[in-house]
Motif scaffolding. Structure first.
Motif, short mmCIF file in Angstrom:
data_model
loop_
_atom_site.label_atom_id
_atom_site.label_comp_id
_atom_site.label_asym_id
_atom_site.label_seq_id
_atom_site.Cartn_x
_atom_site.Cartn_y
_atom_site.Cartn_z
N ASP A 135 0.04 6.93 -6.80
CA ASP A 135 -1.31 7.73 -6.73
C ASP A 135 -2.13 7.40 -5.73
O ASP A 135 -2.64 6.12 -5.38
N PRO A 136 -2.37 8.37 -4.73
CA PRO A 136 -3.24 8.15 -3.62
C PRO A 136 -4.58 7.65 -3.78
O PRO A 136 -5.09 7.16 -2.90
N ASN A 137 -5.01 7.71 -5.02
CA ASN A 137 -6.39 7.25 -5.36
C ASN A 137 -6.39 6.35 -6.43
O ASN A 137 -7.28 6.46 -7.42
N LEU A 138 -5.49 5.42 -6.20
CA LEU A 138 -5.16 4.45 -7.46
C LEU A 138 -6.47 3.64 -7.68
O LEU A 138 -7.11 3.10 -6.51
N LEU A 143 -11.01 -2.51 -7.17
CA LEU A 143 -9.72 -2.70 -6.55
C LEU A 143 -9.16 -1.19 -6.46
O LEU A 143 -8.52 -0.85 -7.55
N THR A 144 -9.44 -0.52 -5.34
CA THR A 144 -9.05 1.06 -5.19
C THR A 144 -7.84 1.02 -4.01
O THR A 144 -8.17 -0.01 -3.18
N LEU A 145 -7.26 1.95 -4.07
CA LEU A 145 -6.15 1.92 -3.10
C LEU A 145 -7.11 2.44 -1.78
O LEU A 145 -6.80 1.84 -0.60
N ALA A 148 0.85 -1.18 0.08
CA ALA A 148 0.14 -0.11 0.05
C ALA A 148 0.87 1.23 -0.02
O ALA A 148 0.36 2.21 -0.75
N ALA A 149 1.84 1.10 0.80
CA ALA A 149 2.75 2.51 0.89
C ALA A 149 3.48 2.55 -0.50
O ALA A 149 3.57 3.69 -1.04
#
Length: 142
Positions: free
Chosen positions: A25-28, A34-36, A18-19
């Protein structure tokens, strides 16, 4: 001895990934839900459950220790209660037997060197002497 706390290697791996993804991209969003942010939410859920599990183990260890202490106290009091009945009514009394003790009149005295098994299970020994006067011990079973 306390129970071993759990540490999830899957959680550690997910945090590292996750890091890395957060630096992309913080909003991947890679599609199919499947989103961050969803990934980060699941990581936090797992971390919360792991902490709750480890806390429960600590509480269980505490309860177990308290139970063992109470068990020791109960064993001591049980022994003291029987001794009290023996003191009040005598160790040969019916009351002593009712309380769980073995009255003196019902105890079996052991001879020195006798084991706790019954004599019917013990082999008998016979000493035989040959013509030269040499003795030999032999077990005889009946």
């Amino acid at each position: 001895m306390s129970r071993r706390k759990r540490s999830s290697p899957v959680l550690q791996k997910a945090v590292r990934r996750a890091a890395g993804m957060d630096s992309i991209d913080p909003n991947l969003n890679v599609g199919n839900g499947l989103t961050l942010p969803a990934f980060s939410t699941l990581i936090e859920t797992m971390r919360t459950k792991e902490n709750a599990y480890n806390s429960a183990l600590s509480n269980l260890d505490k309860l177990y220790s308290e139970m063992l202490q109470t068990e020791r106290e109960l064993g001591d009091m049980t022994e003291h209660m029987l001794m009290g009945v023996g003191t009040r009514y005598g160790k040969s009394s019916v009351e002593y037997g009712m309380a769980g003790g073995v009255p003196k009149s019902q105890r079996r005295r052991r001879l020195r060197g006798e084991s706790s098994t019954s004599s019917s299970q013990q082999p008998s020994f016979v000493l035989s002497v040959d013509g030269n006067g040499n003795g030999k011990k032999q077990a005889v079973t009946s």
